[in-house]
Design a protein around this motif. Structure first.
Motif, PDB file in Angstrom:
ATOM      1  N   GLY A   1       5.380   1.204  -1.490  1.00  0.00           N
ATOM      2  CA  GLY A   1       4.084   0.763  -0.998  1.00  0.00           C
ATOM      3  C   GLY A   1       2.962   1.702  -1.394  1.00  0.00           C
TER       4      GLY A   1
ATOM      5  N   ARG B   1      -0.042   0.952  -4.007  1.00  0.00           N
ATOM      6  CA  ARG B   1      -1.398   1.041  -3.449  1.00  0.00           C
ATOM      7  C   ARG B   1      -2.293   1.857  -4.377  1.00  0.00           C
TER       8      ARG B   1
ATOM      9  N   ILE C   1       0.293  -8.125  -2.852  1.00  0.00           N
ATOM     10  CA  ILE C   1       1.479  -7.692  -2.122  1.00  0.00           C
ATOM     11  C   ILE C   1       2.692  -8.505  -2.553  1.00  0.00           C
TER      12      ILE C   1
ATOM     13  N   LEU D   1       5.268  -3.449   3.492  1.00  0.00           N
ATOM     14  CA  LEU D   1       4.300  -3.469   2.406  1.00  0.00           C
ATOM     15  C   LEU D   1       2.882  -3.686   2.916  1.00  0.00           C
ATOM     16  N   VAL D   2       2.734  -4.585   3.890  1.00  0.00           N
ATOM     17  CA  VAL D   2       1.413  -4.833   4.462  1.00  0.00           C
ATOM     18  C   VAL D   2       0.915  -3.592   5.192  1.00  0.00           C
TER      19      VAL D   2
ATOM     20  N   SER E   1      -4.013 -10.902   4.915  1.00  0.00           N
ATOM     21  CA  SER E   1      -2.665 -10.474   4.555  1.00  0.00           C
ATOM     22  C   SER E   1      -1.798 -10.167   5.771  1.00  0.00           C
TER      23      SER E   1
END
Length: 296
Positions: free
Chosen positions: A122, A126, A161, A232-233, A247
């Motif tokens: 992640g 990012r 994502i 991931l969020v 999201s």
């Protein structure tokens, strides 16, 4: 020892061997489900304790715009990740080529994302998606494209994502498909070659039909995993970012209700709804598989 005594002894040993697994399932799986169902019908007090409210939590949820948005985002993410299954099939076919130099290296590289920590995945992506100095926008600028702020724009966040979700799942799915490919008898391809069938015709006439059981299994576990996306969020979206609304998933909403707002009854109701959604979608997939999966 009589036959009845021998049969009774076998039953006792059978139950004794199954008991550890049955007790583990009951304590660590069934009992938490029962507790969650109970908590979904209660309201948590500020200083602890629960008050029975019946179906009030569910009634409030169904009128909550955040739940509808989270449901839409979750289903969108699941469909996008599911679209990556054909990519896994193609990669598995390429990794199944005999005599390819460095084949074990390629298999290892494709499987590395599966064993990489979600936090590392992640945070790395990012950085890649960063709108100011990320590698993706840098490469886009080289060809004259002004890249957006991927993780800050509600229009792009869930799709960005989903790309990470596809990238993370390709290796695992490819391994499953590779196992399915290696179980297909070689004489089928030899006979097709004698009849003049090329590689593409063999792929569509032999490989895909005989891979349908594996494809069905991969699709089921992919959907179940995608519906539970959270890490991931949480790692890629800022808490105060406007992209969070575009999201936020069901599990992320569960986290907000249960651990940020301390509404444990509402969070339990969300968990129950997610369980019901998974059961319904899985049942639909099992229903559909009877029409296209053949086990002969």
């Amino acid at each position: 020892m009589s036959t009845a005594q021998r049969a009774r002894r076998e039953w006792i040993w059978g139950y004794a061997l199954v008991a550890p697994m049955a007790i583990g399932l009951a304590v660590f799986y069934l009992w938490p489900v029962v507790q969650t169902l109970y908590l979904s019908l209660t309201e948590s007090g500020v200083f602890g304790g629960h008050t029975w409210v019946g179906l009030a939590n569910f009634a409030e949820l169904f009128g909550d715009a955040e739940l509808l948005g989270a449901l839409g985002n979750t289903l969108t993410y699941a469909l996008l990740v599911l679209a990556g299954v054909p990519v896994s099939i193609v990669i598995a076919v390429l990794l199944n080529v005999r005599g390819l130099r460095g084949l074990s290296v390629y298999r290892t590289l494709y499987f590395l994302p599966v064993v990489t920590m979600p936090a590392a995945v992640g945070l790395t992506w990012r950085y890649l998606y960063n709108g100011d100095f990320g590698l993706i926008n840098y490469l886009l600028a080289k060809v004259g494209i002004d890249g957006p702020y991927w993780m800050g724009d509600p229009k792009y966040a869930i799709y960005a994502i989903a790309v990470v979700g596809i990238w993370s799942s390709i290796g695992y799915n490819a391994v499953l498909f590779l196992a399915g490919l290696q179980s297909i008898p070689r004489p089928f391809y030899e006979a097709a070659s004698i009849d003049g069938a090329g590689r593409m015709r063999q792929f569509f006439r032999i490989t895909l039909p005989l891979l349908t059981p594996t494809t069905f299994f991969v699709m089921v576990i992919t959907v179940i995993s995608a519906l539970q996306v959270f890490d991931l969020v949480y790692l890629m979206i800022d808490l105060n970012s406007p992209a969070l609304a575009g999201s936020r998933t069901i599990v992320y909403l569960f986290y907000e209700k249960g651990f940020v707002q301390n509404q444990r009854g509402m969070a339990a109701a969300i968990a129950v709804l997610l369980l019901g959604l998974i059961l319904v979608l899985t049942a639909i997939q099992f229903r559909l598989q009877k029409k296209w999966v053949h086990y002969e």
